[in-house]
Design an enzyme around this catalytic site. Structure first.
Site, mmCIF file in Angstrom:
data_model
loop_
_atom_site.group_PDB
_atom_site.id
_atom_site.type_symbol
_atom_site.label_atom_id
_atom_site.label_comp_id
_atom_site.label_asym_id
_atom_site.label_seq_id
_atom_site.Cartn_x
_atom_site.Cartn_y
_atom_site.Cartn_z
ATOM 1 C CG ASP A 77 -2.018 1.266 1.332
ATOM 2 O OD1 ASP A 77 -1.736 2.099 0.252
ATOM 3 O OD2 ASP A 77 -2.632 1.313 2.203
ATOM 4 C CG ASN A 104 1.152 3.458 -13.621
ATOM 5 O OD1 ASN A 104 0.797 4.224 -14.529
ATOM 6 N ND2 ASN A 104 0.632 2.328 -13.094
ATOM 7 C CE1 TYR A 169 -4.075 12.095 -10.211
ATOM 8 C CE2 TYR A 169 -5.433 13.287 -11.712
ATOM 9 C CZ TYR A 169 -4.586 12.194 -11.343
ATOM 10 O OH TYR A 169 -4.110 11.466 -12.496
ATOM 11 C CE LYS A 173 -0.763 11.844 -11.013
ATOM 12 N NZ LYS A 173 0.150 10.583 -11.517
HETATM 13 N N1 LIG Z 1 -6.816 7.377 -16.557
HETATM 14 C C1 LIG Z 1 -6.439 8.583 -16.641
HETATM 15 O O1 LIG Z 1 -7.374 9.362 -17.254
HETATM 16 C C2 LIG Z 1 -5.228 9.082 -16.315
HETATM 17 C C3 LIG Z 1 -4.872 10.339 -16.774
HETATM 18 C C4 LIG Z 1 -3.699 11.024 -16.418
HETATM 19 C C5 LIG Z 1 -3.030 10.420 -15.655
HETATM 20 N N2 LIG Z 1 -3.278 9.102 -15.231
HETATM 21 C C6 LIG Z 1 -2.276 8.426 -14.118
HETATM 22 O O2 LIG Z 1 -1.894 7.122 -14.731
HETATM 23 C C7 LIG Z 1 -1.294 6.375 -13.468
HETATM 24 C C8 LIG Z 1 -2.190 5.207 -13.354
HETATM 25 O O3 LIG Z 1 -3.551 5.096 -13.586
HETATM 26 P P1 LIG Z 1 -4.688 4.258 -14.039
HETATM 27 O O4 LIG Z 1 -5.477 5.356 -15.212
HETATM 28 O O5 LIG Z 1 -3.980 3.119 -14.924
HETATM 29 O O6 LIG Z 1 -5.711 3.886 -13.093
HETATM 30 P P2 LIG Z 1 -6.080 2.427 -12.666
HETATM 31 O O7 LIG Z 1 -6.251 1.629 -13.716
HETATM 32 O O8 LIG Z 1 -7.011 2.874 -11.389
HETATM 33 O O9 LIG Z 1 -4.665 1.910 -11.746
HETATM 34 C C9 LIG Z 1 -4.082 2.661 -10.606
HETATM 35 C C10 LIG Z 1 -2.943 1.785 -10.169
HETATM 36 O O10 LIG Z 1 -2.443 2.331 -9.042
HETATM 37 C C11 LIG Z 1 -2.402 1.624 -8.110
HETATM 38 N N3 LIG Z 1 -2.490 2.138 -6.648
HETATM 39 C C12 LIG Z 1 -3.787 2.976 -6.421
HETATM 40 N N4 LIG Z 1 -3.516 3.085 -4.931
HETATM 41 C C13 LIG Z 1 -2.652 2.469 -4.767
HETATM 42 C C14 LIG Z 1 -2.242 2.213 -3.178
HETATM 43 N N5 LIG Z 1 -2.432 3.065 -2.328
HETATM 44 N N6 LIG Z 1 -1.225 1.644 -3.156
HETATM 45 C C15 LIG Z 1 -0.557 0.766 -4.211
HETATM 46 N N7 LIG Z 1 -0.908 0.682 -5.446
HETATM 47 C C16 LIG Z 1 -2.059 1.727 -5.595
HETATM 48 C C17 LIG Z 1 -3.406 0.366 -8.468
HETATM 49 O O11 LIG Z 1 -3.163 -0.800 -7.682
HETATM 50 P P3 LIG Z 1 -4.118 -1.461 -6.685
HETATM 51 O O12 LIG Z 1 -5.641 -1.226 -6.747
HETATM 52 O O13 LIG Z 1 -3.859 -2.975 -6.987
HETATM 53 O O14 LIG Z 1 -3.578 -1.035 -5.222
HETATM 54 C C18 LIG Z 1 -3.557 0.275 -9.933
HETATM 55 O O15 LIG Z 1 -2.486 -0.649 -10.165
HETATM 56 C C19 LIG Z 1 -1.798 7.121 -12.086
HETATM 57 O O16 LIG Z 1 -0.594 7.857 -11.777
HETATM 58 C C20 LIG Z 1 -2.647 8.269 -12.971
HETATM 59 O O17 LIG Z 1 -2.676 9.283 -12.013
HETATM 60 C C21 LIG Z 1 -4.261 8.461 -15.275
#
Ligand SMILES: NC(=O)c1ccc[n+]([C@@H]2O[C@H](COP(=O)([O-])OP(=O)(O)OC[C@H]3O[C@@H](n4cnc5c(N)ncnc54)[C@H](OP(=O)(O)O)[C@@H]3O)[C@@H](O)[C@H]2O)c1
Length: 255
Positions: A77, A104, A169, A173
């Site tokens: 976590d 990530n 957020y 970032k």
């Molecule tokens: N989706 C978008 O629109 C978007 C846009 C810009 C940037 N991003 C960035 O892209 C990155 C990946 O996000 P995503 O869109 O792929 O979202 P996602 O599908 O929700 O994946 C988020 C990942 O972060 C992990 N995570 C979240 N909280 C955590 C915690 N407390 N401890 C350990 N791991 C944790 C989750 O793992 P577990 O659930 O297994 O813990 C999951 O693998 C993030 O940094 C996000 O800010 C996303």
């Protein structure tokens, strides 16, 4: 178990789904061994199976045979203040080298500013800013020995902007982008290539949680972000990219 040091090693946080999973699957074709983290062990196992499959397709195509990647899964976590230390201790217990760190993992926790607690602040900042910073710090000695070492920090459009109900957020970032600029200068003569990839809306659980109203048909796919990362990992020569901002095609250019 200590893994032999003749293969490149990638450490990817947030690899249980979304962009982290897509990045791991894409990186499989570059021949890495992997240390994949998240809290959801079943999700990590699914990612590992996809990575093995992608790796066997890629090595089969190229060489007619191929040894699969070694993949270590680690549940952690990242909202804890000691997460980076715990995670890196686990990593260095299994691997003697590190070639690629992808910071990530991320969370949004959307709320009206008046509703945020100090615990919310600590949790979002730990996951999105503090843990990636200290993971980077702990990785530097191993990355210096890589040829080259890579750090890919996943930012966001909110590394530059601020949207309603996303104050924490956005703060986290902005912090990630800010310290990456400073660290990139410090590392510039150390053969460590450091990049920020800052996407707009990507089709993952994260955006569906924040914007349940969103039209998912025009979202960016996680595979597109992964291909951008592959491009950065394969760049050679004197060209260098600091940050790649990626918007949805339907959004206003240069907005
Ligand atoms: N989706 C978008 O629109 C978007 C846009 C810009 C940037 N991003 C960035 O892209 C990155 C990946 O996000 P995503 O869109 O792929 O979202 P996602 O599908 O929700 O994946 C988020 C990942 O972060 C992990 N995570 C979240 N909280 C955590 C915690 N407390 N401890 C350990 N791991 C944790 C989750 O793992 P577990 O659930 O297994 O813990 C999951 O693998 C993030 O940094 C996000 O800010 C996303």
């Amino acid at each position: 178990m200590m893994v032999s040091d003749d293969k490149k090693v990638a450490l990817i946080t947030g690899a249980s789904k979304g962009i982290g999973r897509a990045a791991a699957v894409a990186a499989a074709r570059l021949g890495y061994d992997f240390f994949l983290t998240g809290r959801d062990v079943a999700g990590l196992e699914e990612t590992a199976a996809l990575v093995r499959k992608a790796s066997s397709v890629s090595s089969g195509e190229k060489f007619g045979c191929g040894e699969g990647p070694f993949i270590a899964l680690h549940s952690e976590d990242l909202s804890r203040s000691d997460s980076a230390e715990r995670l890196f201790d686990a990593f260095s217990g299994s691997f003697e080298r590190l070639d690629l760190l992808i910071n990530n993992a991320g969370t949004v926790n959307p709320k009206n500013t008046e509703d945020y607690s100090a615990e919310d602040w600590d949790s979002v900042m730990n996951i999105n800013a503090r843990t990636p910073f200290f993971l980077m710090q702990k990785s530097i000695p191993m990355l210096k020995a890589a040829d080259p070492g890579f750090i890919i920090n996943i930012g966001s459009v909110v590394s530059h902007k601020g949207y309603e109900n996303q104050a924490l957020y956005s703060a986290s970032k902005h912090a990630l982008l800010g310290y990456t600029k400073a660290v990139a200068r410090e590392l510039r003569d150390m053969n460590i290539r450091i990049h920020v990839v800052s996407p707009g809306g990507v089709d993952t659980d994260l955006i569906r949680g924040v914007r349940p109203d969103i039209d998912t048909t025009d979202l960016i796919s996680p595979a597109d972000i992964a291909e951008t990362i592959m491009f950065l990992l394969q760049m050679k020569g004197n060209a260098m990219i600091d940050e790649i901002e990626i918007r949805r095609r339907t959004k206003l250019p240069w907005d």
